[in-house]
Motif scaffolding. Structure first.
Motif, mmCIF file in Angstrom:
data_model
loop_
_atom_site.group_PDB
_atom_site.id
_atom_site.type_symbol
_atom_site.label_atom_id
_atom_site.label_comp_id
_atom_site.label_asym_id
_atom_site.label_seq_id
_atom_site.Cartn_x
_atom_site.Cartn_y
_atom_site.Cartn_z
ATOM 1 N N MET A 1 1.245 -1.109 0.003
ATOM 2 C CA MET A 1 -0.032 0.074 -0.131
ATOM 3 C C MET A 1 1.111 1.085 0.242
ATOM 4 S SD MET A 1 -3.179 1.074 2.575
ATOM 5 C CE MET A 1 -4.022 2.283 2.514
ATOM 6 N N SER A 2 0.346 2.438 -0.820
ATOM 7 C CA SER A 2 1.430 3.076 -0.483
ATOM 8 C C SER A 2 0.430 4.713 0.136
ATOM 9 C CB SER A 2 1.065 4.149 -2.101
ATOM 10 O OG SER A 2 -0.051 4.145 -2.584
ATOM 11 N N TYR A 3 1.656 4.962 0.770
ATOM 12 C CA TYR A 3 1.396 5.943 1.693
ATOM 13 C C TYR A 3 2.254 7.924 1.100
ATOM 14 C CZ TYR A 3 0.365 2.145 4.564
ATOM 15 O OH TYR A 3 0.254 0.877 4.892
ATOM 16 N N GLN A 4 1.400 8.820 1.531
ATOM 17 C CA GLN A 4 1.777 9.902 1.554
ATOM 18 C C GLN A 4 2.365 10.991 2.964
ATOM 19 O OE1 GLN A 4 1.098 11.350 -1.755
ATOM 20 N NE2 GLN A 4 -0.251 9.012 -1.854
ATOM 21 N N ASN A 5 2.171 10.325 3.503
ATOM 22 C CA ASN A 5 2.946 10.777 5.308
ATOM 23 C C ASN A 5 3.973 9.603 5.946
ATOM 24 O OD1 ASN A 5 1.043 13.497 4.784
ATOM 25 N ND2 ASN A 5 -0.982 11.884 5.209
ATOM 26 N N ILE A 6 4.192 8.855 5.212
ATOM 27 C CA ILE A 6 4.772 8.150 6.709
ATOM 28 C C ILE A 6 5.616 7.131 5.155
ATOM 29 C CG2 ILE A 6 3.393 7.993 8.276
ATOM 30 C CD1 ILE A 6 2.562 4.965 7.288
ATOM 31 N N GLN A 7 6.428 6.336 5.445
ATOM 32 C CA GLN A 7 7.598 5.549 4.170
ATOM 33 C C GLN A 7 7.449 4.234 5.208
ATOM 34 O OE1 GLN A 7 10.984 7.741 4.373
ATOM 35 N NE2 GLN A 7 10.000 8.746 2.044
ATOM 36 N N THR A 8 7.531 2.935 4.661
ATOM 37 C CA THR A 8 7.423 1.804 5.308
ATOM 38 C C THR A 8 9.044 0.836 4.817
ATOM 39 O OG1 THR A 8 6.074 0.675 4.000
ATOM 40 C CG2 THR A 8 5.424 1.470 6.337
ATOM 41 N N GLU A 9 9.587 0.112 5.822
ATOM 42 C CA GLU A 9 10.571 -0.695 4.792
ATOM 43 C C GLU A 9 10.402 -1.946 5.794
ATOM 44 O OE1 GLU A 9 15.750 -0.512 3.492
ATOM 45 O OE2 GLU A 9 14.636 1.471 4.700
ATOM 46 N N ILE A 10 10.357 -3.484 5.380
ATOM 47 C CA ILE A 10 11.285 -4.263 5.722
ATOM 48 C C ILE A 10 12.038 -5.076 5.152
ATOM 49 C CG2 ILE A 10 10.313 -6.726 6.402
ATOM 50 C CD1 ILE A 10 7.542 -5.883 5.668
ATOM 51 N N ASP A 11 12.868 -4.854 6.946
ATOM 52 C CA ASP A 11 14.883 -6.031 6.251
ATOM 53 C C ASP A 11 14.400 -6.750 6.921
ATOM 54 O OD1 ASP A 11 17.151 -6.321 5.239
ATOM 55 O OD2 ASP A 11 17.637 -4.728 6.875
ATOM 56 N N GLU A 12 14.753 -7.564 6.712
ATOM 57 C CA GLU A 12 15.386 -8.828 7.782
ATOM 58 C C GLU A 12 14.315 -8.734 9.316
ATOM 59 O OE1 GLU A 12 19.136 -8.369 9.336
ATOM 60 O OE2 GLU A 12 19.722 -8.910 7.538
ATOM 61 N N ASN A 13 13.004 -8.948 8.648
ATOM 62 C CA ASN A 13 11.558 -9.626 10.050
ATOM 63 C C ASN A 13 11.597 -7.793 10.566
ATOM 64 O OD1 ASN A 13 12.965 -12.507 9.605
ATOM 65 N ND2 ASN A 13 11.172 -11.802 8.574
ATOM 66 N N ILE A 14 12.405 -6.918 10.649
ATOM 67 C CA ILE A 14 11.883 -5.819 11.299
ATOM 68 C C ILE A 14 11.529 -4.920 10.147
ATOM 69 C CG2 ILE A 14 13.227 -4.387 12.331
ATOM 70 C CD1 ILE A 14 15.484 -5.458 12.935
ATOM 71 N N LEU A 15 10.380 -4.965 10.551
ATOM 72 C CA LEU A 15 9.162 -3.228 10.061
ATOM 73 C C LEU A 15 9.718 -1.895 10.172
ATOM 74 C CD1 LEU A 15 7.341 -2.323 7.679
ATOM 75 C CD2 LEU A 15 5.834 -2.626 9.497
ATOM 76 N N THR A 16 10.304 -0.763 9.797
ATOM 77 C CA THR A 16 10.977 0.395 9.971
ATOM 78 C C THR A 16 9.457 1.282 9.595
ATOM 79 O OG1 THR A 16 13.104 -0.352 10.361
ATOM 80 C CG2 THR A 16 12.172 2.627 10.020
ATOM 81 N N ILE A 17 9.170 1.759 10.217
ATOM 82 C CA ILE A 17 7.897 2.946 9.994
ATOM 83 C C ILE A 17 8.417 4.596 10.561
ATOM 84 C CG2 ILE A 17 5.638 3.804 10.144
ATOM 85 C CD1 ILE A 17 4.875 1.089 11.337
#
Length: 260
Positions: free
Chosen positions: A1-17
């Motif tokens: 899902m695309s967001y306008q005000n936040i960014q999300t990234e998953i790396d090695e089972n860690i989601l950074t919001i």
């Protein structure tokens, strides 16, 4: 899902919001709150996500507060609804999230920003962090759980002082007050949080989910934390993680938890 005000990234089972409204110092408006809710909802259902790190873009602010322009002309009824909906969609949702949530606090965490950080399961701050609940300087009180979570973390007296004076504390005071668990150099903040997440993921995520429920129960009206602990302790005995953990211990090997 695309967001306008936040960014999300998953790396090695860690989601950074990452809250990404730098021109507004990452202030929370209703759209951002809704996007954060959706991101956490997705993370809850995504088996790849084991730990969530919540932070703000840039070094100036984690979240500098709520977007005051959205509610400056609200009526009492509208203000009450704003608080109730925000708590349900985001702040209580994060506090009771079944996967560990770490707030990586960079720069200002004020008002709703500090309330969001306090909703996380624990906090790591950079040395340039400034925290406070300045709502009384605007003629209002914290409305996203601040009057409840701040005393739980720092004690009643300090919470009263922080809210009544509307003042800010720096990262060293926040550490002294037990408002944050660790303080790092600004450029080491996310790395520190990621290393903490990796330590967490070595353990049973099923057991951690139960521990979150048991710990939170102590702070919920009408709940007996000891009874919840007994329930969660008993439930753990029926999991594959328990069988693997005890077997690994007895056979003197490293556990490989299946997460079931």
């Amino acid at each position: 899902m695309s967001y306008q005000n936040i960014q999300t990234e998953i790396d090695e089972n860690i989601l950074t919001i990452t809250i990404n409204r730098p021109k507004k110092l990452n202030a929370l408006n209703r759209e951002t709150i809704q996007e954060l809710h959706e991101a956490f909802k997705e993370a809850k259902a995504d088996e790849e996500v084991k730990v969530v790190i919540l932070t703000g873009s840039g070094e100036k602010a984690f979240v500098a507060g709520a977007d005051i322009s959205e509610f400056a002309d609200f009526s009492p009824k509208e203000g009450k609804r704003l608080s109730a909906e925000g708590q349900e969609k985001l702040f209580n949702y994060v506090a009771n999230f079944p996967k560990p949530v770490i707030a990586a606090v960079n720069g200002f965490a004020l008002g709703g920003g500090l309330e969001l950080a306090m909703a996380a399961h624990f906090r790591i701050a950079s040395e340039n962090a400034k925290m406070g609940l300045p709502e009384t300087s605007l003629g209002v009180i914290p409305g996203y759980g601040g009057t409840q979570r701040l005393p739980q973390l720092v004690g009643k007296g300090r919470a009263m002082e922080m809210i009544m004076t509307a003042g800010m504390i720096d990262s060293s005071q926040a550490l002294q007050y037990n408002l944050v668990n660790h303080v790092t150099e600004p450029d080491e903040l996310l790395e520190f949080a990621e290393n903490m997440a990796r330590k967490i993921m070595k353990n049973s995520m099923v057991a951690i989910k139960g521990a979150i429920r048991a710990i939170n129960a102590n702070y919920e009206a009408g709940r007996n934390g000891f009874e919840t602990e007994i329930e969660e302790f008993g439930r753990a005995f029926g999991t594959e993680d328990f069988k693997e953990g005890t077997s690994a211990f007895l056979n003197k090997r490293k556990a490989d938890f299946p997460g079931k």
